[in-house]
Design an enzyme around this catalytic site. Structure first.
Site: not given
Length: 150
Positions: A15, A72, A74, A105, A140
């Site tokens: 963004d 973005c 955060t 993982h 995993h």
């Protein structure tokens, strides 16, 4: 950027808060010989992060791109948007260690970064770790399979 990854096409999306970091990582990828699918945005004009998270998720889930990188402010919102696609395992990472473990993982296929949280060097470190780590499988694999069935 010498890598072990045989996959060569990386989709990018960001963004307005993340486009500068996206562009810096785009240059890093190009320098490393990767083909880049830039799905925007390319400026500071306000846009909605879900649109770009969705675009990258669709590119990765459809096989149009091998991996994705989304950015973005955060990294939280755009990772939520990408993870709405059942074929995507987007991991928000702040370090190379987290990116390596997300691939190893969790078989993460999209790296999410927060431009207002992470610096360029940490972002490059996370990108390199993401590209240079394969899924470990083994113990995993069953856990990752459950991510698509729950």
């Amino acid at each position: 950027m010498a890598d072990i990854l045989s996959k060569r096409l990386v989709a990018l999306g960001a963004d307005h808060a993340g486009y500068q970091l996206k562009d810096a990582l785009k240059a890093e990828l190009a320098e490393g010989g990767y083909e880049v699918l830039d799905l925007g945005t390319s400026g500071s004009g306000s846009v909605d992060y879900p649109d770009f998270g969705k675009a990258v998720a669709e590119a990765v889930a459809s096989g149009r791109a091998d991996l994705g990188v989304i950015v973005c402010g955060t990294g939280i919102g755009i990772s939520i948007a990408a993870n709405r696609n059942p074929g995507v395992r987007a991991a928000l990472c702040h370090s190379g260690l987290e990116a390596r473990l997300a691939r190893e993982h969790n078989d993460a296929n999209v790296l999410a970064l927060g431009a207002r949280i992470i610096g360029i060097e940490a972002a490059r470190d996370a990108l390199h770790a993401f590209l240079n780590t394969d899924f470990a499988g083994g113990r995993h694999a069953g856990r990752v399979a459950k991510l698509s069935t729950h």
